[in-house]
Scaffold this motif. Structure first.
Motif, PDB file in Angstrom:
ATOM      1  N   ASP A 158     -10.701  32.843  -0.865  1.00  0.00           N
ATOM      2  CA  ASP A 158      -9.517  31.693  -0.515  1.00  0.00           C
ATOM      3  C   ASP A 158      -8.956  30.332  -1.607  1.00  0.00           C
ATOM      4  O   ASP A 158      -8.722  29.707  -2.246  1.00  0.00           O
TER       5      ASP A 158
ATOM      6  N   TYR B  86      -6.519  29.205  -3.746  1.00  0.00           N
ATOM      7  CA  TYR B  86      -6.304  27.787  -4.249  1.00  0.00           C
ATOM      8  C   TYR B  86      -6.209  27.631  -5.699  1.00  0.00           C
ATOM      9  O   TYR B  86      -5.751  26.637  -6.493  1.00  0.00           O
TER      10      TYR B  86
ATOM     11  N   GLU C 240      -2.927  28.336  -7.657  1.00  0.00           N
ATOM     12  CA  GLU C 240      -1.936  27.301  -6.949  1.00  0.00           C
ATOM     13  C   GLU C 240      -2.226  26.429  -8.319  1.00  0.00           C
ATOM     14  O   GLU C 240      -1.399  25.517  -8.562  1.00  0.00           O
TER      15      GLU C 240
ATOM     16  N   GLU D 282     -14.129  22.525   2.584  1.00  0.00           N
ATOM     17  CA  GLU D 282     -12.035  21.982   1.646  1.00  0.00           C
ATOM     18  C   GLU D 282     -12.648  21.935   0.126  1.00  0.00           C
ATOM     19  O   GLU D 282     -13.147  21.232   0.192  1.00  0.00           O
ATOM     20  N   TYR D 283     -12.002  23.013  -0.316  1.00  0.00           N
ATOM     21  CA  TYR D 283     -11.883  22.762  -1.946  1.00  0.00           C
ATOM     22  C   TYR D 283     -11.335  22.127  -2.500  1.00  0.00           C
ATOM     23  O   TYR D 283     -10.275  20.953  -1.741  1.00  0.00           O
TER      24      TYR D 283
ATOM     25  N   SER E 268      -7.462  21.688  -0.542  1.00  0.00           N
ATOM     26  CA  SER E 268      -6.932  22.996  -0.142  1.00  0.00           C
ATOM     27  C   SER E 268      -6.266  22.775   0.838  1.00  0.00           C
ATOM     28  O   SER E 268      -5.886  22.949   1.260  1.00  0.00           O
TER      29      SER E 268
ATOM     30  N   ARG F  75      -1.908  20.157   0.718  1.00  0.00           N
ATOM     31  CA  ARG F  75      -1.344  20.950  -0.027  1.00  0.00           C
ATOM     32  C   ARG F  75      -0.029  20.247  -1.073  1.00  0.00           C
ATOM     33  O   ARG F  75       1.314  21.475  -1.490  1.00  0.00           O
TER      34      ARG F  75
END
Length: 319
Positions: free
Chosen positions: A51, A55, A58, A113-114, A207, A210
């Protein structure tokens, strides 16, 4: 507090001793780039969570949509952890041969959460491994026994980015600045105290957001050296809410961020000359994140405003 004064700015500091309240450290960038050890970096990247990879891909494609990072389009990248305990990763963006190198730093929150903490481009970027050889030589550290295994990149926030070096022929651990390679007045104990306070900035792009995408960078002034005029050292810290920072920077054109904290062993001023906003695609939402622009003529660095607020303060820079 122990304050380290590099020889490169000693003359400036002596000239303005009467004005100095907190003595602030200026770093000078400009090491000679050499090829990085890609094989070791790639090996470390194999351990990156899927994941996180997704991310990262993206974020790179989003940043590649506008100048000055268009060379990041379809770029390869490698990921490696930034030391133990801080839950942060360094992403090295491998651009075309004639394009400057790039980097991204991502940290994770307690809720996994990143968060996009910072990103940049240029030969004077953070953690350019090619700086290390010349830095070790300049710092008087023997290269004997130095391998990738005993040189560890550490990250405790945007003003606490260092290399930890443990030569096999010496008993003491040395710390070098991850931007300039300068030898730091740091110890394992002082590092641990400072790094323990670092948390991923909640208001940075994450993350779970989005819908946020970057707008073009706003340049409020040309790149400047905070030591060209040290009157900012006598200025009071600016008080503002996140919502008003953009207006303050647009009006002032130039700000200086000064790192601070009871546990710090050295201080850093960052010249701020622009910003980039990440905003919602939908006009129905007003969520946004701000990244302030700092760096040199050859290298740019965008840092989460929220990450900086947690580790220092801003003052006005006056001509």
């Amino acid at each position: 507090m122990n304050i380290w004064k590099p020889t490169s700015i000693l003359v400036k500091i002596l000239v303005c001793t009467a004005l100095l309240l907190p003595v602030v450290l200026q770093f000078q960038a400009g090491a000679i780039p050499v090829q990085a050890n890609v094989s070791q970096t790639t090996k470390r990247a194999d351990t990156a969570p899927e994941d996180l990879r997704q991310y990262t891909a993206e974020v790179i494609q989003q940043l590649a949509l506008s100048e000055p990072l268009t060379s990041w389009k379809n770029a390869d990248y490698v990921i490696e952890p930034l030391g133990p305990g801080t839950r942060s990763w360094l992403v090295t963006v491998k651009t075309e041969k004639n394009a400057p190198p790039g980097y991204i730093i991502i940290s994770s929150t307690e809720n996994n959460e990143y968060k996009l903490v910072e990103y940049g481009s240029g030969p004077d970027s953070l953690y350019v491994r090619s700086n290390l050889d010349s830095a070790l030589k300049a710092s008087g550290i023997s290269k004997q026994g130095i391998t990738n295994e005993n040189v560890v990149p550490l990250y405790g926030g945007p003003v606490l980015a260092e290399w930890k070096v443990k030569p096999s022929v010496a008993n003491s651990i040395q710390f070098l600045d991850a931007l300039t390679g300068e030898l730091l007045p740091e110890s394992k104990e002082s590092w641990d105290k400072q790094a323990a306070k670092y948390h991923a900035p909640e208001l940075a792009v994450g993350s779970n957001q989005r819908g946020l995408s970057p707008e073009g960078t706003i340049y409020t002034s040309k790149v400047f050296d905070p030591y060209d005029n040290i009157l900012w050292m006598t200025e009071k810290s600016l008080k503002f809410k996140k919502e008003s920072f953009e207006a303050i920077l647009n009006a002032s054109k130039k700000l200086v961020f000064v790192s601070s904290g009871a546990e710090r062993t050295y201080n850093i001023p960052l010249p701020i000359h622009g910003y980039q906003k990440w905003t919602e695609d939908s006009s129905l939402n007003s969520n946004e994140a701000i990244y302030v622009l700092t760096g040199s003529e050859s290298s740019s660095r965008w840092i989460s405003l929220h990450a900086l607020i947690d580790c220092g303060y801003f003052v006005a820079y006056k001509e």
